[in-house]
Design a protein around this motif. Structure first.
Motif, mmCIF file in Angstrom:
data_model
loop_
_atom_site.group_PDB
_atom_site.id
_atom_site.type_symbol
_atom_site.label_atom_id
_atom_site.label_comp_id
_atom_site.label_asym_id
_atom_site.label_seq_id
_atom_site.Cartn_x
_atom_site.Cartn_y
_atom_site.Cartn_z
ATOM 1 N N ALA A 177 0.818 -1.212 0.000
ATOM 2 C CA ALA A 177 0.000 0.000 0.000
ATOM 3 C C ALA A 177 0.856 1.267 0.000
ATOM 4 C CB ALA A 177 -0.938 0.000 1.215
ATOM 5 N N LEU A 178 2.173 1.085 -0.198
ATOM 6 C CA LEU A 178 3.071 2.239 -0.084
ATOM 7 C C LEU A 178 3.451 2.802 -1.450
ATOM 8 C CD1 LEU A 178 5.564 0.979 2.639
ATOM 9 C CD2 LEU A 178 3.703 2.625 2.909
ATOM 10 N N ASP A 179 3.675 4.110 -1.486
ATOM 11 C CA ASP A 179 4.252 4.703 -2.683
ATOM 12 C C ASP A 179 5.661 4.143 -2.855
ATOM 13 O OD1 ASP A 179 2.023 6.263 -3.104
ATOM 14 O OD2 ASP A 179 2.785 7.925 -1.897
ATOM 15 N N PRO A 180 6.083 3.927 -4.099
ATOM 16 C CA PRO A 180 7.375 3.250 -4.339
ATOM 17 C C PRO A 180 8.546 3.870 -3.560
ATOM 18 C CG PRO A 180 6.204 3.604 -6.395
ATOM 19 C CD PRO A 180 5.390 4.259 -5.338
ATOM 20 N N GLU A 181 8.571 5.207 -3.450
ATOM 21 C CA GLU A 181 9.736 5.823 -2.807
ATOM 22 C C GLU A 181 9.751 5.586 -1.292
ATOM 23 O OE1 GLU A 181 7.209 7.446 -4.044
ATOM 24 O OE2 GLU A 181 6.743 9.267 -2.910
ATOM 25 N N LEU A 182 8.644 5.069 -0.739
ATOM 26 C CA LEU A 182 8.597 4.849 0.713
ATOM 27 C C LEU A 182 8.860 3.397 1.100
ATOM 28 C CD1 LEU A 182 5.427 7.001 1.453
ATOM 29 C CD2 LEU A 182 7.821 7.654 1.736
ATOM 30 N N VAL A 183 8.934 2.534 0.074
ATOM 31 C CA VAL A 183 9.097 1.110 0.335
ATOM 32 C C VAL A 183 10.433 0.821 1.017
ATOM 33 C CG1 VAL A 183 9.384 -1.131 -0.785
ATOM 34 C CG2 VAL A 183 7.551 0.397 -1.517
ATOM 35 N N GLY A 184 11.464 1.526 0.562
ATOM 36 C CA GLY A 184 12.823 1.253 1.033
ATOM 37 C C GLY A 184 12.981 1.293 2.535
ATOM 38 N N ASP A 185 12.407 2.320 3.164
ATOM 39 C CA ASP A 185 12.547 2.471 4.616
ATOM 40 C C ASP A 185 11.994 1.259 5.359
ATOM 41 O OD1 ASP A 185 13.702 4.887 4.318
ATOM 42 O OD2 ASP A 185 11.863 6.052 4.678
ATOM 43 N N VAL A 186 10.836 0.781 4.894
ATOM 44 C CA VAL A 186 10.209 -0.365 5.560
ATOM 45 C C VAL A 186 11.064 -1.615 5.366
ATOM 46 C CG1 VAL A 186 8.192 -1.874 5.569
ATOM 47 C CG2 VAL A 186 7.888 0.607 5.405
ATOM 48 N N LEU A 187 11.573 -1.795 4.137
ATOM 49 C CA LEU A 187 12.405 -2.975 3.879
ATOM 50 C C LEU A 187 13.692 -2.927 4.698
ATOM 51 C CD1 LEU A 187 11.964 -3.529 0.027
ATOM 52 C CD2 LEU A 187 10.779 -4.627 1.940
ATOM 53 N N THR A 188 14.240 -1.722 4.875
ATOM 54 C CA THR A 188 15.445 -1.577 5.693
ATOM 55 C C THR A 188 15.196 -2.069 7.112
ATOM 56 O OG1 THR A 188 16.072 0.338 4.397
ATOM 57 C CG2 THR A 188 17.183 0.058 6.517
ATOM 58 N N VAL A 189 14.048 -1.638 7.667
ATOM 59 C CA VAL A 189 13.699 -2.073 9.021
ATOM 60 C C VAL A 189 13.545 -3.593 9.061
ATOM 61 C CG1 VAL A 189 11.871 -2.048 10.761
ATOM 62 C CG2 VAL A 189 12.626 0.097 9.725
ATOM 63 N N MET A 190 12.940 -4.161 8.023
ATOM 64 C CA MET A 190 12.747 -5.614 8.001
ATOM 65 C C MET A 190 14.081 -6.345 7.915
ATOM 66 S SD MET A 190 9.325 -5.794 5.605
ATOM 67 C CE MET A 190 9.307 -7.573 5.450
ATOM 68 N N ARG A 191 14.994 -5.757 7.138
ATOM 69 C CA ARG A 191 16.308 -6.400 7.028
ATOM 70 C C ARG A 191 17.047 -6.357 8.363
ATOM 71 N NH1 ARG A 191 19.207 -7.648 2.623
ATOM 72 N NH2 ARG A 191 17.832 -6.372 1.350
ATOM 73 N N GLU A 192 16.918 -5.235 9.046
ATOM 74 C CA GLU A 192 17.557 -5.136 10.364
ATOM 75 C C GLU A 192 16.980 -6.163 11.339
ATOM 76 O OE1 GLU A 192 18.537 -0.363 10.033
ATOM 77 O OE2 GLU A 192 17.015 -1.067 11.453
ATOM 78 N N LEU A 193 15.701 -6.364 11.234
ATOM 79 C CA LEU A 193 15.063 -7.377 12.074
ATOM 80 C C LEU A 193 15.632 -8.752 11.783
ATOM 81 C CD1 LEU A 193 11.207 -6.746 12.226
ATOM 82 C CD2 LEU A 193 12.844 -6.852 14.092
ATOM 83 N N LYS A 194 15.753 -9.030 10.499
ATOM 84 C CA LYS A 194 16.306 -10.318 10.059
ATOM 85 C C LYS A 194 17.732 -10.481 10.606
ATOM 86 C CE LYS A 194 17.772 -13.658 7.241
ATOM 87 N NZ LYS A 194 17.722 -15.004 7.828
ATOM 88 N N ASP A 195 18.518 -9.423 10.486
ATOM 89 C CA ASP A 195 19.905 -9.489 10.955
ATOM 90 C C ASP A 195 19.969 -9.682 12.468
ATOM 91 O OD1 ASP A 195 20.687 -9.183 8.384
ATOM 92 O OD2 ASP A 195 21.110 -7.021 8.522
ATOM 93 N N ALA A 196 18.942 -9.178 13.178
ATOM 94 C CA ALA A 196 18.928 -9.324 14.632
ATOM 95 C C ALA A 196 18.437 -10.703 15.051
ATOM 96 C CB ALA A 196 18.050 -8.231 15.254
ATOM 97 N N GLY A 197 18.077 -11.536 14.063
ATOM 98 C CA GLY A 197 17.736 -12.920 14.380
ATOM 99 C C GLY A 197 16.263 -13.199 14.542
ATOM 100 N N MET A 198 15.413 -12.304 14.054
ATOM 101 C CA MET A 198 13.981 -12.531 14.154
ATOM 102 C C MET A 198 13.536 -13.607 13.166
ATOM 103 S SD MET A 198 11.065 -11.711 15.490
ATOM 104 C CE MET A 198 11.274 -10.159 16.351
ATOM 105 N N THR A 199 12.622 -14.441 13.598
ATOM 106 C CA THR A 199 11.985 -15.398 12.695
ATOM 107 C C THR A 199 10.864 -14.681 11.968
ATOM 108 O OG1 THR A 199 12.410 -17.079 14.366
ATOM 109 C CG2 THR A 199 10.889 -17.654 12.582
ATOM 110 N N MET A 200 10.853 -14.792 10.652
ATOM 111 C CA MET A 200 9.891 -13.993 9.893
ATOM 112 C C MET A 200 9.203 -14.785 8.794
ATOM 113 S SD MET A 200 12.453 -10.733 9.649
ATOM 114 C CE MET A 200 11.504 -9.527 8.759
ATOM 115 N N LEU A 201 7.912 -14.513 8.658
ATOM 116 C CA LEU A 201 7.116 -15.101 7.595
ATOM 117 C C LEU A 201 6.536 -13.928 6.813
ATOM 118 C CD1 LEU A 201 6.433 -17.995 6.846
ATOM 119 C CD2 LEU A 201 4.452 -17.887 8.349
ATOM 120 N N VAL A 202 6.964 -13.804 5.553
ATOM 121 C CA VAL A 202 6.635 -12.585 4.808
ATOM 122 C C VAL A 202 5.860 -12.911 3.534
ATOM 123 C CG1 VAL A 202 7.589 -10.539 3.677
ATOM 124 C CG2 VAL A 202 8.759 -11.510 5.660
ATOM 125 N N VAL A 203 4.673 -12.330 3.433
ATOM 126 C CA VAL A 203 3.934 -12.395 2.171
ATOM 127 C C VAL A 203 4.164 -11.074 1.466
ATOM 128 C CG1 VAL A 203 1.657 -12.388 1.110
ATOM 129 C CG2 VAL A 203 2.142 -13.958 2.991
#
Lengths: 221, 233
Positions: B158-184
């Protein structure tokens, strides 16, 4: 003209009737203070029960709301006050009025609040439930605050209706504003006390109605 | 899992390891979101078993509200509470479910908001935030409960393309911190670089799964190939 003024706007008679009428005004205010919160609380319960999808909750609720919205409040009041004694159940005028208004108001407030709840997207409940809030908490902390804001004009205008309807209590000899004014009229053979009562109702409700109009205007623009 | 006569999920067999990021792709109506919503029982599956962190979510007498705090969820439409500030969005469950004092809840919330880079927006209402910021607050709201697993239901759709990056960055940081994630999601580039495993679903079944490099480069199934070809351009 002279006769018209003495019949309807006799100031000295109004002053004479003021002690009785003012007591009536107080009783009307008391009635409002009891009946409005009670009806609103009942309406909240009706609306919250309406969110339960179980059919043994849903059906009785539909019957309750439909019945008490369809029955004229005056008829309901007379049934409670003058009908129930035949079944050995006797209520004071005040209790009769409170009960009749509770049944009527909870149905009306309930429907308004339900419309408010329906206006809030399902995603709000999903989010709340996903963080561990139970169904009731999700309604109370997430849905209702938004729902009430969305239907505020309807809630206020229903409340104005309720205040006006408290004059029905005069039918069961409850000494509220209209009853007191009517008593003063029958003693003085003059309509001025009634005019005074009408003036007092308008004085009470006009500011509310004005505010409501401005509020609705602001929303629509 | 089915709605009335329509069976949405049929015989899904999937296990996710700790710290794993599993990416689910597939055409709309394939049951991806439903699968996710079954994991914390926002949808009730009518058969089958789901186990999260050792507890059976689908058990008859399970304390769902307690369990759901260990399963964070992020929605396509953010679903922030518009009448509450960003901080209050995060503290609501902390206070009403966890029973934390206002002070402790605020502290936990601020830590979570800091993690998604939005500590300076704590007092803002959702309407004052961009879509990307709203979604990050939503992530903070889930994170504050210290979940064992995070479910992302099309978090950037639901995000404008230029805003997607910030959210993905946060998700990547979560992944790096060892979170288990299920992503659709449809963010294939993100899947390629961050996912441990990609699952392709269609019509309620898992058609194919594998590491992203393999699945994207050499899909075995025709349905997977067709889907990927459609998405690629």
């Amino acid at each position: 003209m002279e006769q018209f003024l003495t019949q309807f706007f006799n100031v000295s008679l109004m002053l004479e009737a003021w002690p009785i009428v003012s007591r009536g005004l107080l009783m009307t205010l008391l009635l409002c203070v009891v009946v409005v919160p009670l009806g609103f609380a009942g309406g909240l319960m009706v609306a919250l029960l309406g969110t339960v999808e179980h059919r043994w909750v849903r059906w009785p609720l539909v019957v309750y709301v439909d019945f008490f919205r369809a029955i004229p409040p005056l008829v309901l009041l007379i049934v409670i006050h003058s009908g129930l004694p035949f079944a050995g159940i006797r209520f004071s005028p005040f209790a009769s009025v409170c009960l009749a208004f509770f049944l009527n108001n909870s149905a009306y407030y309930g429907e308004i609040l339900r419309a408010g709840i329906d206006s809030i997207g399902k995603g709000q409940v999903d989010a709340a439930r996903s963080t561990g809030l139970n169904a009731l908490q999700a309604q109370i902390y997430v849905v209702l605050p938004q729902a009430i804001r969305n239907v505020l004009p309807d809630l206020v205008s229903n409340t104005v209706e309720v205040v006006k309807l408290t004059s029905l209590a005069s039918v069961v000899a409850f000494h509220e504003l209209l009853y007191s004014a009517e008593m003063a009229r029958s003693i003085t053979y003059n309509a001025s006390p009634i005019v005074m009562a009408a003036g007092l109702y308008i004085l009470m409700l006009w500011p509310v109605v004005r505010m409501l109009s401005r509020f609705e205007h602001r929303i629509s623009s | 899992m089915s709605y009335g006569m329509l069976e949405v999920l049929k015989g899904i067999d999937l296990s996710v390891a700790q710290r794993e990021l599993v990416f689910i792709i597939g055409p709309s109506g394939s049951g991806k979101s439903t699968l996710l919503r079954c994991c914390n029982r926002l949808e009730d599956p009518n058969a089958g078993t789901i186990i999260v962190d050792g507890d059976e979510v689908t058990a008859r007498r399970v304390d769902l509200n307690k369990l759901r705090q260990r399963i964070g969820m992020v929605f396509q439409q953010f679903n922030l509470y518009p009448h509450l500030t960003a901080r209050a969005n995060v503290t609501l469950a902390l206070r009403k479910v966890r029973g934390l004092s206002r002070r402790d809840a605020d502290e936990t919330a601020d830590a979570a908001l800091d993690r998604v880079g939005l500590i300076d927006k704590a007092q803002s209402y959702p309407a004052e935030l961009s879509g990307g910021q709203q979604q990050r607050v939503a992530i903070a709201r889930a994170l504050a409960l210290e979940p064992k697993i995070m479910l992302f239901d099309e978090p950037t759709s639901a995000l404008d393309p230029e805003l997607v990056g910030d959210v993905l960055t946060v998700m990547r940081e979560l992944k790096d911190a060892g979170m288990t994630m299920l992503v659709v999601s449809h963010e294939m580039r993100f899947a390629r670089s961050a996912a441990d495993r990609v699952i392709f679903m269609d019509k309620g079944v898992i058609v194919e799964e594998g590491p992203p490099t393999r699945l994207f480069k050499r899909p075995k199934q025709k349905r997977t190939r067709d889907f990927l070809r459609q998405v690629e351009h």
